[in-house]
Motif scaffolding. Structure first.
Motif, mmCIF file in Angstrom:
data_model
loop_
_atom_site.group_PDB
_atom_site.id
_atom_site.type_symbol
_atom_site.label_atom_id
_atom_site.label_comp_id
_atom_site.label_asym_id
_atom_site.label_seq_id
_atom_site.Cartn_x
_atom_site.Cartn_y
_atom_site.Cartn_z
ATOM 1 N N PHE A 1 47.241 27.594 66.908
ATOM 2 C CA PHE A 1 46.721 26.380 66.288
ATOM 3 C C PHE A 1 46.068 25.544 67.386
ATOM 4 O O PHE A 1 46.445 25.655 68.556
ATOM 5 C CB PHE A 1 47.848 25.604 65.595
ATOM 6 C CG PHE A 1 48.382 26.310 64.384
ATOM 7 C CD1 PHE A 1 47.701 26.277 63.180
ATOM 8 C CD2 PHE A 1 49.560 27.044 64.466
ATOM 9 C CE1 PHE A 1 48.198 26.951 62.068
ATOM 10 C CE2 PHE A 1 50.050 27.711 63.353
ATOM 11 C CZ PHE A 1 49.370 27.672 62.150
ATOM 12 N N ASP A 2 45.099 24.710 67.022
ATOM 13 C CA ASP A 2 44.392 23.885 68.005
ATOM 14 C C ASP A 2 45.349 23.070 68.857
ATOM 15 O O ASP A 2 45.181 22.951 70.062
ATOM 16 C CB ASP A 2 43.418 22.924 67.319
ATOM 17 C CG ASP A 2 42.223 23.664 66.726
ATOM 18 O OD1 ASP A 2 41.908 24.774 67.199
ATOM 19 O OD2 ASP A 2 41.602 23.123 65.802
ATOM 20 N N LYS A 3 46.355 22.512 68.215
ATOM 21 C CA LYS A 3 47.428 21.812 68.910
ATOM 22 C C LYS A 3 48.710 22.095 68.161
ATOM 23 O O LYS A 3 48.674 22.422 66.967
ATOM 24 C CB LYS A 3 47.155 20.290 68.989
ATOM 25 C CG LYS A 3 47.017 19.612 67.656
ATOM 26 C CD LYS A 3 46.696 18.128 67.823
ATOM 27 C CE LYS A 3 46.595 17.494 66.447
ATOM 28 N NZ LYS A 3 46.349 16.085 66.514
ATOM 29 N N PRO A 4 49.868 22.019 68.823
ATOM 30 C CA PRO A 4 51.129 22.334 68.133
ATOM 31 C C PRO A 4 51.307 21.474 66.875
ATOM 32 O O PRO A 4 51.018 20.272 66.885
ATOM 33 C CB PRO A 4 52.198 22.017 69.173
ATOM 34 C CG PRO A 4 51.501 22.188 70.480
ATOM 35 C CD PRO A 4 50.087 21.709 70.235
ATOM 36 N N ILE A 5 51.764 22.095 65.826
ATOM 37 C CA ILE A 5 51.985 21.416 64.556
ATOM 38 C C ILE A 5 53.392 20.844 64.556
ATOM 39 O O ILE A 5 54.368 21.577 64.665
ATOM 40 C CB ILE A 5 51.805 22.388 63.382
ATOM 41 C CG1 ILE A 5 50.371 22.924 63.366
ATOM 42 C CG2 ILE A 5 52.150 21.712 62.059
ATOM 43 C CD1 ILE A 5 50.192 24.093 62.461
ATOM 44 N N GLN A 6 53.486 19.531 64.457
ATOM 45 C CA GLN A 6 54.786 18.873 64.310
ATOM 46 C C GLN A 6 55.199 19.059 62.856
ATOM 47 O O GLN A 6 54.480 18.643 61.951
ATOM 48 C CB GLN A 6 54.678 17.382 64.668
ATOM 49 C CG GLN A 6 54.261 17.143 66.103
ATOM 50 C CD GLN A 6 55.219 17.759 67.106
ATOM 51 O OE1 GLN A 6 56.436 17.613 67.008
ATOM 52 N NE2 GLN A 6 54.671 18.462 68.074
ATOM 53 N N LEU A 7 56.334 19.673 62.636
ATOM 54 C CA LEU A 7 56.732 20.019 61.285
ATOM 55 C C LEU A 7 57.304 18.820 60.547
ATOM 56 O O LEU A 7 57.988 17.970 61.129
ATOM 57 C CB LEU A 7 57.734 21.170 61.316
ATOM 58 C CG LEU A 7 57.179 22.437 61.971
ATOM 59 C CD1 LEU A 7 58.193 23.557 61.912
ATOM 60 C CD2 LEU A 7 55.868 22.880 61.324
ATOM 61 N N ALA A 8 57.017 18.761 59.276
ATOM 62 C CA ALA A 8 57.470 17.666 58.417
ATOM 63 C C ALA A 8 58.975 17.598 58.386
ATOM 64 O O ALA A 8 59.668 18.623 58.357
ATOM 65 C CB ALA A 8 56.933 17.860 57.003
#
Length: 131
Positions: free
Chosen positions: A122-129
Motif C-alpha cells: 500500500f502507498d502508506k501503512p493502513i491504520q486499521l479501524a
C-alpha cells in the motif's frame, strides 16, 4: 428557492457520504513475485471489520499451501487464512484479526515451502479501524 436549497443539501450529503466511503477503501500495488504476480488487494471497512479482498484478475498460485499473510509497518508478519480450502473453495476475502494494528503489505505465503510467492504494498501503512 426552498426546492433548490433542499436539492443542494441532498447533493452535498451524497458527496460527503461518497467521500467517507471512498476514504475507507485502499487498493494496493500489483502483486509481484515468483508465483503470485497478477492482481491487487483492496482493504475496506465493512460493518466495523477490516476486510481484505483480492481483485478478480488475481490468479491463485499452484502451490501446496498458499496463505494470506500481512506485514505491518514494523515488519511483523501475520500468517492468516489459506487461499484454497476444502472442496477447492477460494478465500477471496478475509477479515483481518483485531491483533493486527496496521498493514503495509499483503503477501501470498506458501506455508509448506515457507516461501513468499508474491506481495503487494500500500502507498502508506493502513491504520486499521477500531485500533
Amino acid at each position: 428557492m426552498k426546492q433548490t436549497l433542499l436539492t443542494s443539501f441532498a447533493a452535498f450529503a451524497l458527496l460527503v457520504a461518497t467521500s467517507a466511503w471512498a476514504a475507507d477503501t485502499h487498493t494496493s500495488t500489483k502483486f509481484e513475485g515468483a508465483k503470485a504476480n497478477k492482481g491487487t488487494v483492496t482493504h475496506a471497512v465493512q460493518n466495523g471489520k477490516n476486510i481484505l479482498t483480492l481483485s478478480d484478475d488475481f490468479k491463485t498460485p499452484e502451490t501446496p499451501a498458499p496463505h494470506w499473510q500481512v506485514v505491518d509497518s514494523k515488519g511483523n508478519t501475520y500468517l492468516l487464512n489459506r487461499l484454497v480450502i476444502k472442496g477447492d473453495k477460494f478465500n477471496k476475502s478475509i477479515t483481518v484479526p483485531s491483533y493486527v494494528h496496521d498493514i503495509a503489505k499483503v503477501q501470498i505465503w506458501c506455508a509448506w515451502a515457507e516461501a513468499n510467492l508474491g506481495e503487494a504494498s500500500f502507498d502508506k501503512p493502513i491504520q486499521l479501524a477500531g485500533k
